[in-house]
Design a protein around this motif. Structure first.
Motif, PDB file in Angstrom:
ATOM      1  N   LEU A   1       0.830  -1.197   0.000  1.00  0.00           N
ATOM      2  CA  LEU A   1       0.000   0.000   0.000  1.00  0.00           C
ATOM      3  C   LEU A   1       0.868   1.251   0.000  1.00  0.00           C
ATOM      4  CD1 LEU A   1      -2.896   1.194   0.264  1.00  0.00           C
ATOM      5  CD2 LEU A   1      -2.564   1.131   2.750  1.00  0.00           C
ATOM      6  N   SER A   2       0.552   2.181  -0.901  1.00  0.00           N
ATOM      7  CA  SER A   2       1.242   3.464  -0.946  1.00  0.00           C
ATOM      8  C   SER A   2       0.241   4.540  -1.365  1.00  0.00           C
ATOM      9  CB  SER A   2       2.412   3.426  -1.934  1.00  0.00           C
ATOM     10  OG  SER A   2       3.054   4.683  -1.993  1.00  0.00           O
ATOM     11  N   THR A   3       0.197   5.623  -0.625  1.00  0.00           N
ATOM     12  CA  THR A   3      -0.684   6.732  -0.975  1.00  0.00           C
ATOM     13  C   THR A   3      -0.394   7.202  -2.396  1.00  0.00           C
ATOM     14  OG1 THR A   3      -0.709   7.454   1.329  1.00  0.00           O
ATOM     15  CG2 THR A   3      -1.373   9.067  -0.312  1.00  0.00           C
ATOM     16  N   LEU A   4      -1.435   7.563  -3.132  1.00  0.00           N
ATOM     17  CA  LEU A   4      -1.212   8.130  -4.465  1.00  0.00           C
ATOM     18  C   LEU A   4      -0.130   9.193  -4.362  1.00  0.00           C
ATOM     19  CD1 LEU A   4      -4.809   8.526  -5.933  1.00  0.00           C
ATOM     20  CD2 LEU A   4      -2.938   7.233  -6.957  1.00  0.00           C
ATOM     21  N   PRO A   5       0.942   9.046  -5.113  1.00  0.00           N
ATOM     22  CA  PRO A   5       2.139   9.846  -4.833  1.00  0.00           C
ATOM     23  C   PRO A   5       2.020  11.325  -5.154  1.00  0.00           C
ATOM     24  CG  PRO A   5       2.446   8.556  -6.836  1.00  0.00           C
ATOM     25  CD  PRO A   5       1.161   8.104  -6.221  1.00  0.00           C
ATOM     26  N   PHE A   6       1.048  11.699  -5.989  1.00  0.00           N
ATOM     27  CA  PHE A   6       0.947  13.109  -6.344  1.00  0.00           C
ATOM     28  C   PHE A   6      -0.191  13.815  -5.611  1.00  0.00           C
ATOM     29  CE2 PHE A   6      -0.037  10.166  -9.869  1.00  0.00           C
ATOM     30  CZ  PHE A   6      -1.413  10.100  -9.737  1.00  0.00           C
ATOM     31  N   LEU A   7      -0.733  13.185  -4.550  1.00  0.00           N
ATOM     32  CA  LEU A   7      -1.756  13.861  -3.753  1.00  0.00           C
ATOM     33  C   LEU A   7      -1.131  15.016  -2.984  1.00  0.00           C
ATOM     34  CD1 LEU A   7      -4.139  11.229  -2.148  1.00  0.00           C
ATOM     35  CD2 LEU A   7      -4.434  12.557  -4.231  1.00  0.00           C
ATOM     36  N   ASP A   8      -1.802  16.147  -3.007  1.00  0.00           N
ATOM     37  CA  ASP A   8      -1.377  17.333  -2.279  1.00  0.00           C
ATOM     38  C   ASP A   8      -2.534  17.707  -1.360  1.00  0.00           C
ATOM     39  OD1 ASP A   8      -0.647  19.831  -1.365  1.00  0.00           O
ATOM     40  OD2 ASP A   8       0.100  20.528  -3.306  1.00  0.00           O
ATOM     41  N   ARG A   9      -2.298  17.706  -0.072  1.00  0.00           N
ATOM     42  CA  ARG A   9      -3.393  17.963   0.878  1.00  0.00           C
ATOM     43  C   ARG A   9      -3.480  19.426   1.289  1.00  0.00           C
ATOM     44  NH1 ARG A   9      -5.181  12.427   3.202  1.00  0.00           N
ATOM     45  NH2 ARG A   9      -3.816  11.014   2.072  1.00  0.00           N
ATOM     46  N   ARG A  10      -2.765  20.307   0.594  1.00  0.00           N
ATOM     47  CA  ARG A  10      -2.908  21.742   0.869  1.00  0.00           C
ATOM     48  C   ARG A  10      -4.272  22.225   0.390  1.00  0.00           C
ATOM     49  NH1 ARG A  10      -0.155  24.857  -2.300  1.00  0.00           N
ATOM     50  NH2 ARG A  10       0.335  23.213  -3.807  1.00  0.00           N
ATOM     51  N   ALA A  11      -4.899  23.076   1.180  1.00  0.00           N
ATOM     52  CA  ALA A  11      -6.200  23.616   0.798  1.00  0.00           C
ATOM     53  C   ALA A  11      -6.055  24.566  -0.392  1.00  0.00           C
ATOM     54  CB  ALA A  11      -6.839  24.341   1.975  1.00  0.00           C
ATOM     55  N   SER A  12      -7.030  24.534  -1.276  1.00  0.00           N
ATOM     56  CA  SER A  12      -7.054  25.466  -2.402  1.00  0.00           C
ATOM     57  C   SER A  12      -7.856  26.703  -2.007  1.00  0.00           C
ATOM     58  CB  SER A  12      -7.682  24.806  -3.625  1.00  0.00           C
ATOM     59  OG  SER A  12      -7.913  25.752  -4.645  1.00  0.00           O
ATOM     60  N   THR A  13      -7.430  27.853  -2.472  1.00  0.00           N
ATOM     61  CA  THR A  13      -8.140  29.095  -2.164  1.00  0.00           C
ATOM     62  C   THR A  13      -8.720  29.726  -3.431  1.00  0.00           C
ATOM     63  OG1 THR A  13      -6.054  30.325  -2.346  1.00  0.00           O
ATOM     64  CG2 THR A  13      -6.704  29.574  -0.145  1.00  0.00           C
ATOM     65  N   GLY A  14      -8.742  28.961  -4.525  1.00  0.00           N
ATOM     66  CA  GLY A  14      -9.211  29.490  -5.795  1.00  0.00           C
ATOM     67  C   GLY A  14     -10.713  29.368  -5.970  1.00  0.00           C
ATOM     68  N   ASP A  15     -11.182  29.795  -7.147  1.00  0.00           N
ATOM     69  CA  ASP A  15     -12.617  29.772  -7.415  1.00  0.00           C
ATOM     70  C   ASP A  15     -12.947  29.198  -8.791  1.00  0.00           C
ATOM     71  OD1 ASP A  15     -15.291  30.449  -6.506  1.00  0.00           O
ATOM     72  OD2 ASP A  15     -15.289  31.996  -8.075  1.00  0.00           O
ATOM     73  N   ASP A  16     -11.944  28.780  -9.587  1.00  0.00           N
ATOM     74  CA  ASP A  16     -12.198  28.242 -10.922  1.00  0.00           C
ATOM     75  C   ASP A  16     -13.032  26.960 -10.855  1.00  0.00           C
ATOM     76  OD1 ASP A  16     -10.597  30.251 -11.878  1.00  0.00           O
ATOM     77  OD2 ASP A  16      -8.890  28.962 -12.352  1.00  0.00           O
ATOM     78  N   VAL A  17     -13.854  26.755 -11.860  1.00  0.00           N
ATOM     79  CA  VAL A  17     -14.523  25.463 -12.052  1.00  0.00           C
ATOM     80  C   VAL A  17     -13.726  24.722 -13.117  1.00  0.00           C
ATOM     81  CG1 VAL A  17     -16.620  24.272 -12.766  1.00  0.00           C
ATOM     82  CG2 VAL A  17     -16.781  26.402 -11.469  1.00  0.00           C
ATOM     83  N   VAL A  18     -13.206  23.557 -12.778  1.00  0.00           N
ATOM     84  CA  VAL A  18     -12.308  22.815 -13.658  1.00  0.00           C
ATOM     85  C   VAL A  18     -12.993  21.554 -14.172  1.00  0.00           C
ATOM     86  CG1 VAL A  18     -10.087  21.627 -13.828  1.00  0.00           C
ATOM     87  CG2 VAL A  18     -10.302  23.672 -12.388  1.00  0.00           C
ATOM     88  N   LEU A  19     -12.943  21.346 -15.473  1.00  0.00           N
ATOM     89  CA  LEU A  19     -13.370  20.085 -16.080  1.00  0.00           C
ATOM     90  C   LEU A  19     -12.120  19.317 -16.470  1.00  0.00           C
ATOM     91  CD1 LEU A  19     -15.299  18.041 -17.373  1.00  0.00           C
ATOM     92  CD2 LEU A  19     -15.425  19.521 -19.402  1.00  0.00           C
ATOM     93  N   ALA A  20     -11.874  18.187 -15.806  1.00  0.00           N
ATOM     94  CA  ALA A  20     -10.689  17.367 -16.086  1.00  0.00           C
ATOM     95  C   ALA A  20     -11.014  16.392 -17.209  1.00  0.00           C
ATOM     96  CB  ALA A  20     -10.254  16.622 -14.829  1.00  0.00           C
ATOM     97  N   ALA A  21     -10.385  16.593 -18.363  1.00  0.00           N
ATOM     98  CA  ALA A  21     -10.631  15.739 -19.526  1.00  0.00           C
ATOM     99  C   ALA A  21      -9.987  14.373 -19.340  1.00  0.00           C
ATOM    100  CB  ALA A  21     -10.086  16.397 -20.783  1.00  0.00           C
ATOM    101  N   GLN A  22     -10.604  13.360 -19.930  1.00  0.00           N
ATOM    102  CA  GLN A  22     -10.071  11.996 -19.921  1.00  0.00           C
ATOM    103  C   GLN A  22     -10.107  11.426 -21.332  1.00  0.00           C
ATOM    104  OE1 GLN A  22     -12.836  11.121 -16.378  1.00  0.00           O
ATOM    105  NE2 GLN A  22     -11.313   9.489 -16.279  1.00  0.00           N
ATOM    106  N   ALA A  23      -9.163  10.547 -21.613  1.00  0.00           N
ATOM    107  CA  ALA A  23      -9.067   9.990 -22.958  1.00  0.00           C
ATOM    108  C   ALA A  23     -10.165   8.960 -23.249  1.00  0.00           C
ATOM    109  CB  ALA A  23      -7.694   9.356 -23.158  1.00  0.00           C
TER     110      ALA A  23
END
Length: 404
Positions: A155-177
């Motif tokens: 078991l290993s935590t997903l290595p690119f997880l960042d637990r810092r809080a975001s302070t932004g307001d953008d709405v993001v659509l994450a595209a997938q192939a």
């Protein structure tokens, strides 16, 4: 400890580099891209390693033979084979034949559920398989037991997880192939995203793409979302398209939308409300069954209305957001290294058919490497093997139709 990671595509480069940083931060770490048909462009490389120890570095590209020779010369304690299935099988087989082979470990970047038997079969010769959640460990272990492969899971935590809080307001659509699957569904998702932007003109709406035109990905994208954006018509000025590191986009995000992207997990880790779109249902083919019970599933109607959610805490702890103190990948690696040094680490057998001898091995190499395979036997295998494979597939299709 010396650890080398051999990678092939953009997502595996990102995962491989970040996994070395997370699991073996104190090791002497090396990173190599193996030349293949989907290796990342220079821009994709920069984005993939932007948040790792290789940020700004020029990651070397080697042929598969040069990469294996590099491993032989360096004599690392372990090699992380961070590659798509056929490439992983090829490289694991080559590394297994080294006179003093290293511990071999592998895994799958991002969300690997639903568990697929092929993922284990391709990586049958790995001593260790890395998983990223308790849920993954259960499902892969059961599948492994049924397949009789006897893998060791860590078991290993997903290595690119960042637990810092975001302070932004953008709405993001994450595209997938791969999802949404059809052109109509992909076009509908883009159209609804634009509709949401029109309803909220003071907010920026970011279409986050994985690749730019001409760049290859781990999975080919038949209908890129940014290409479908042009067909929407009058796109408002608050809709923008962005590539590059997902972390940079999440720094300014106030909400994230996708069908099944690992970006949903990254958003939850940072406290960003999210929405896992289920307009086409919830099904293994859509790669979104993992979100059952998460509280994140919802339709594009909720996207347009601006109704985003936070994940259920119990679901999150079982699915990628467990306490990192529960990770045990380093302990498994060290135990396997001790067994290797004591001469007690046996080679693992491949699970795929090896019938056909040298010609079969040449075929596997050629199909994995494409034009990056310079062997004469590979060219011969392609000429002989292509019509044979077509015949086998045609026969299988005929038998399937006959049974129906």
């Amino acid at each position: 400890m010396i650890v080398v990671a051999l990678v092939d595509s953009d997502s595996y480069l990102k995962w491989g580099a970040a996994t070395l940083d997370r699991v073996v931060p104190d090791a002497d770490r090396r990173l190599v891209i193996v030349a293949n048909p989907v290796m990342p462009s220079a821009a994709q490389r920069r984005a993939a390693v932007a948040t790792t120890s290789w940020s700004g570095a020029d990651v070397p590209v080697m042929t598969v033979d040069a990469a294996v020779a590099h491993v032989r010369e360096v004599e690392p304690d372990a090699v992380l084979v961070a590659m798509r299935g056929p490439m992983a099988a090829l490289v694991l087989a080559m590394l297994t034949e080294l006179p003093r082979r290293p511990v071999l470990w592998s895994g799958i970047p991002g969300i690997a559920l639903p568990a697929r038997r092929k993922a284990l079969v391709y990586r049958a010769q790995a001593d260790l398989m890395v998983v990223h959640s308790h849920h993954e460990r259960r499902d892969f272990a059961e599948l492994d037991r049924l397949a009789g492969l006897d893998h060791r899971f860590a078991l290993s935590t997903l290595p690119f997880l960042d637990r810092r809080a975001s302070t932004g307001d953008d709405v993001v659509l994450a595209a997938q192939a791969l999802v949404p699957i059809t052109r109509a569904s992909r076009a509908s998702l883009v159209a609804r995203f634009v509709e949401a932007a029109r309803r909220d003109p003071e907010r920026r709406f970011v279409l986050k793409v994985r690749a730019l035109a001409g760049e290859r990905q781990t999975h080919d994208e038949r209908w890129p979302l940014d290409g479908l954006l042009a067909a929407v018509g009058d796109v408002p000025a608050n809709v923008v398209v962005r590539s590059g590191p997902m972390g940079d986009v999440l720094d300014r995000a106030g909400a994230l939308v996708s069908v099944s992207s690992t970006a949903l997990i990254e958003a939850v880790a940072r406290g960003i409300p999210a929405l896992a779109i289920d307009d086409d249902g919830v099904d293994d083919a859509l790669l979104n069954t993992i979100f059952r019970g998460s509280g994140l599933l919802g339709s594009t109607a909720e996207l347009v209305a601006g109704r985003f959610r936070h994940a259920d805490a119990a679901w999150a702890a079982d699915n990628y957001l467990h306490d990192p103190q529960q990770d045990d990948a380093l302990g498994h690696l060290e135990a396997l290294r001790r067994a290797r040094d004591a001469g007690e680490l046996a080679n693992r057998a491949p699970a795929r058919s090896t019938r056909g001898g040298a010609l079969r091995r040449a075929w596997d190499r050629r199909t994995a490497l494409g034009r990056h395979d310079g062997s004469a036997l590979g060219a011969v295998a392609l000429v002989i093997g292509s019509p044979l494979r077509a015949g086998v597939r045609l026969t299988a299709r005929w038998r399937s139709n006959a049974r129906r």
